[in-house]
Enzyme design. Sequence first.
Site, PDB file in Angstrom:
ATOM      1  N   HIS A 133      45.496 -23.322  39.203  1.00 37.72           N
ATOM      2  CA  HIS A 133      45.936 -22.170  39.983  1.00 37.72           C
ATOM      3  C   HIS A 133      44.789 -21.505  40.742  1.00 37.72           C
ATOM      4  O   HIS A 133      44.904 -20.342  41.129  1.00 37.72           O
ATOM      5  CB  HIS A 133      46.625 -21.157  39.070  1.00 37.72           C
ATOM      6  CG  HIS A 133      47.861 -21.681  38.419  1.00 37.72           C
ATOM      7  ND1 HIS A 133      49.037 -21.923  39.106  1.00 37.72           N
ATOM      8  CD2 HIS A 133      48.102 -22.059  37.140  1.00 37.72           C
ATOM      9  CE1 HIS A 133      49.940 -22.400  38.287  1.00 37.72           C
ATOM     10  NE2 HIS A 133      49.409 -22.493  37.076  1.00 37.72           N
ATOM     11  N   GLU A 140      33.661 -14.971  25.430  1.00 39.27           N
ATOM     12  CA  GLU A 140      32.463 -14.514  24.741  1.00 39.27           C
ATOM     13  C   GLU A 140      31.272 -15.434  25.017  1.00 39.27           C
ATOM     14  O   GLU A 140      30.149 -14.968  25.227  1.00 39.27           O
ATOM     15  CB  GLU A 140      32.734 -14.416  23.239  1.00 39.27           C
ATOM     16  CG  GLU A 140      31.529 -14.083  22.386  1.00 39.27           C
ATOM     17  CD  GLU A 140      30.879 -12.753  22.713  1.00 39.27           C
ATOM     18  OE1 GLU A 140      29.753 -12.522  22.223  1.00 39.27           O
ATOM     19  OE2 GLU A 140      31.475 -11.942  23.454  1.00 39.27           O
ATOM     20  N   LYS A 153      21.539  -1.844  24.008  1.00 42.00           N
ATOM     21  CA  LYS A 153      22.274  -2.217  22.805  1.00 42.00           C
ATOM     22  C   LYS A 153      23.466  -1.304  22.566  1.00 42.00           C
ATOM     23  O   LYS A 153      24.575  -1.748  22.360  1.00 42.00           O
ATOM     24  CB  LYS A 153      21.329  -2.178  21.599  1.00 42.00           C
ATOM     25  CG  LYS A 153      21.976  -2.613  20.291  1.00 42.00           C
ATOM     26  CD  LYS A 153      22.352  -4.069  20.334  1.00 42.00           C
ATOM     27  CE  LYS A 153      22.836  -4.583  18.993  1.00 42.00           C
ATOM     28  NZ  LYS A 153      23.320  -5.966  19.081  1.00 42.00           N
ATOM     29  N   ARG A 175      17.277  -1.056  22.043  1.00 45.07           N
ATOM     30  CA  ARG A 175      18.392  -0.345  22.670  1.00 45.07           C
ATOM     31  C   ARG A 175      18.393  -0.478  24.191  1.00 45.07           C
ATOM     32  O   ARG A 175      19.378  -0.174  24.838  1.00 45.07           O
ATOM     33  CB  ARG A 175      18.341   1.143  22.285  1.00 45.07           C
ATOM     34  CG  ARG A 175      18.639   1.396  20.823  1.00 45.07           C
ATOM     35  CD  ARG A 175      18.423   2.841  20.456  1.00 45.07           C
ATOM     36  NE  ARG A 175      19.376   3.733  21.082  1.00 45.07           N
ATOM     37  CZ  ARG A 175      20.506   4.146  20.524  1.00 45.07           C
ATOM     38  NH1 ARG A 175      20.823   3.714  19.321  1.00 45.07           N
ATOM     39  NH2 ARG A 175      21.305   4.969  21.136  1.00 45.07           N
ATOM     40  N   TRP A 201      16.496   4.932  29.660  1.00 41.63           N
ATOM     41  CA  TRP A 201      17.233   3.945  30.460  1.00 41.63           C
ATOM     42  C   TRP A 201      17.763   4.698  31.673  1.00 41.63           C
ATOM     43  O   TRP A 201      18.573   5.608  31.553  1.00 41.63           O
ATOM     44  CB  TRP A 201      18.359   3.347  29.630  1.00 41.63           C
ATOM     45  CG  TRP A 201      19.033   2.156  30.246  1.00 41.63           C
ATOM     46  CD1 TRP A 201      18.615   0.861  30.173  1.00 41.63           C
ATOM     47  CD2 TRP A 201      20.253   2.150  30.994  1.00 41.63           C
ATOM     48  NE1 TRP A 201      19.511   0.043  30.836  1.00 41.63           N
ATOM     49  CE2 TRP A 201      20.521   0.806  31.346  1.00 41.63           C
ATOM     50  CE3 TRP A 201      21.146   3.144  31.402  1.00 41.63           C
ATOM     51  CZ2 TRP A 201      21.636   0.434  32.082  1.00 41.63           C
ATOM     52  CZ3 TRP A 201      22.253   2.768  32.141  1.00 41.63           C
ATOM     53  CH2 TRP A 201      22.495   1.430  32.476  1.00 41.63           C
ATOM     54  N   LYS A 238      27.724 -14.354  26.721  1.00 41.32           N
ATOM     55  CA  LYS A 238      26.422 -14.584  26.088  1.00 41.32           C
ATOM     56  C   LYS A 238      25.469 -15.274  27.055  1.00 41.32           C
ATOM     57  O   LYS A 238      24.297 -14.930  27.153  1.00 41.32           O
ATOM     58  CB  LYS A 238      26.580 -15.444  24.828  1.00 41.32           C
ATOM     59  CG  LYS A 238      27.063 -14.705  23.624  1.00 41.32           C
ATOM     60  CD  LYS A 238      26.023 -13.709  23.120  1.00 41.32           C
ATOM     61  CE  LYS A 238      26.688 -12.569  22.387  1.00 41.32           C
ATOM     62  NZ  LYS A 238      27.392 -11.609  23.247  1.00 41.32           N
ATOM     63  N   ASN A 252      19.424  12.049  25.583  1.00 41.29           N
ATOM     64  CA  ASN A 252      20.271  10.884  25.818  1.00 41.29           C
ATOM     65  C   ASN A 252      21.623  11.387  26.314  1.00 41.29           C
ATOM     66  O   ASN A 252      22.143  12.368  25.791  1.00 41.29           O
ATOM     67  CB  ASN A 252      20.504  10.095  24.525  1.00 41.29           C
ATOM     68  CG  ASN A 252      19.264   9.379  24.052  1.00 41.29           C
ATOM     69  OD1 ASN A 252      18.268   9.284  24.761  1.00 41.29           O
ATOM     70  ND2 ASN A 252      19.313   8.863  22.832  1.00 41.29           N
ATOM     71  N   GLY A 253      22.201  10.687  27.278  1.00 45.90           N
ATOM     72  CA  GLY A 253      23.492  11.102  27.816  1.00 45.90           C
ATOM     73  C   GLY A 253      23.395  11.418  29.287  1.00 45.90           C
ATOM     74  O   GLY A 253      22.407  11.098  29.960  1.00 45.90           O
ATOM     75  N   GLU A 271      24.395 -12.910  29.880  1.00 43.79           N
ATOM     76  CA  GLU A 271      23.589 -11.788  29.399  1.00 43.79           C
ATOM     77  C   GLU A 271      22.117 -12.156  29.231  1.00 43.79           C
ATOM     78  O   GLU A 271      21.237 -11.364  29.579  1.00 43.79           O
ATOM     79  CB  GLU A 271      24.116 -11.299  28.043  1.00 43.79           C
ATOM     80  CG  GLU A 271      25.356 -10.427  28.116  1.00 43.79           C
ATOM     81  CD  GLU A 271      25.814  -9.997  26.733  1.00 43.79           C
ATOM     82  OE1 GLU A 271      26.152  -8.817  26.576  1.00 43.79           O
ATOM     83  OE2 GLU A 271      25.831 -10.828  25.808  1.00 43.79           O
ATOM     84  N   CYS A 304      18.963   4.487  25.592  1.00 49.23           N
ATOM     85  CA  CYS A 304      17.809   5.350  25.370  1.00 49.23           C
ATOM     86  C   CYS A 304      17.547   5.520  23.883  1.00 49.23           C
ATOM     87  O   CYS A 304      18.308   5.074  23.039  1.00 49.23           O
ATOM     88  CB  CYS A 304      17.998   6.713  26.012  1.00 49.23           C
ATOM     89  SG  CYS A 304      18.521   6.684  27.720  1.00 49.23           S
TER      90      CYS A 304
END
Length: 605
Positions: free
Chosen positions: A505, A482, A600, A27, A75, A486, A101-102, A489, A2
């Site tokens: 395995h 990583e 973000k 964000r 968000w 990427k 926010n929160g 995402e 947010c």
Amino acid sequence: MCGIVGYIGKRDVAPLLLEGLQRLEYRGYDSAGIVITSPKASGLKMVKAKGRVRDLEARVPKRFTGTTGIAHTRWATHGAPSDINSHPHLDPENKVAVVHNGIVDNASELRAKLEADGVVFASETDTEVITHLIARSQATTLEEKVREALKVIDGTYGIAVMHADFSDRIVVARNGSPVVLGIGEKEMFVASDVAALIAHTRQVVTLDDGEMATLKADDFRTYTTSGASTTATPETVEWEAASYDMGGHDTYMHKEISEQPDAVDRVLRGRIDDRFSTVHLGGLNLDAREARTIRRIKILGCGTSYHAGLIGAGLIESMARIPADAEPASEFRYRNPVVDPDTLYIAVSQSGETYDVLAAVQELKRKGARVLGVVNVVGSAIAREADGGVYVHAGPEVCVVSTKCFTNTVVAFALLALHLGRIRDLSVTDGKRIIEGLRKLPEQISEILKSEDEIKKLAAEYAGAQSMMFIGRVRGYPVALEASLKLKEISYIHAEAYPASELKHGPLALIEPALPTVAIVPDDDLLEKNRAALEEIKARSGRILAVAHQPQEKADHTIVVPKNEDELDPILMGIPLQLLAYHTALAMGRDIDKPRNLAKSVTVE
């Protein structure tokens, strides 16, 4: 997640707030809203919209003027994205406006009590509870009304509040979610991120948890939620507004990938000590005697920061010979970990505000642990909570997915490992070797970036895959993790990463022509082991894209990267895989800078 923007002064507020919201779009959000007033206005005027900031801007009337206002990008947590659930939230009399926010953890309980008292809720959000609590307060000042509401709230918040009866001020408060004040000339700003302020002022005050502030056009004051005054000294932000521009690139992600040679040069600058073949890290607040008492290092991060921590743990073990490991902070804080006084804890966060990491730091501090921070944002919550640390100096990173900050974080860990190693048992010769390798990195990254056209062609070939596997051994495994993250995402292609040694395995059952494998194959003491893994895949008709220091016979394609020291090779091997993810997503028409469902700065659980 947010975004909050607020302004009080003499300028027309709506354009300023909309501009601020646009700077916070990175964000992650699903709706936006704005509320304004002025000393001469009769009340509050509000516009909200599901969708992007441009959708909100299209709804703002031409005669929508005022000199005070707050705005928000949401968000969704409580309630689906919609016009009604968007912030700001107003009380039924249109006197109180709140952006938040929160998460209010006890929202259901408070909502039930308010409904029993006859309050009718317009939205499904937890934030609307705050609005009603403030509106129903019998206190005589806005500050007291907000303080009373916060006393009964459990959870995290960064809030900004306006009241029609107190149109000369904005009241803000913080607990676990960032709130930054911008200090101007006879005007004041507030935001959840300095990015929204930097075009207007570089003088900022960052609130601490449990702190509030009152903003007026010509003044501000800070105090605790219990009412005690606090001292706030403005700091100068080192970044400039131009740092947040796209700089001629089509996306922020592409810009930030291309900035990595300069970013790595920044994290190295002024820190190398050739005389003693070590580095200066003055912010550690850890002298040599204390460093020698460390028996273990635990690195905590989330997502990309966790992957950087995995590489960092390997660097520390190999150079300093201190047992080190990395763990997701989101898991660590809930498993009642044993906190050892001989263990050094390192918290990693790009924003310095990641809630799971911050909460882990606070728990560690409560138990008496020594905590260092590795962060990008000066003055962020983790930087202030930690006993010391290292700033990674990557510069602003706007794209939701991290590239240059990841690279700089790993380089920062290499500096820390070298520093600790030279205090302990790393020889002068090895220290010089690592320093020479570090100095080569910017030029070698530039060399890799010149192969972008070749990587773009490979991305077009692999963009049709439904799923991809990434493999690597020891130093290569975190790189695979990583790279896998990427790709998923920003392209939304399913991707998984495994240690190459684990193929037999279980994961080998997945190998077929339709499942490409990206293999990290550094030219080190495990080269033949990695080549054996390629043989296993090829024997089952799997397609292979190798990232290596020399062409691999068993691979269908090889991206060749320059060789550095074995310890530093993972830094370089990750760069082409950022470009691979980028061009794969581009070929698929994805919204690269703002991937779906992601934000973000993750400041909620």
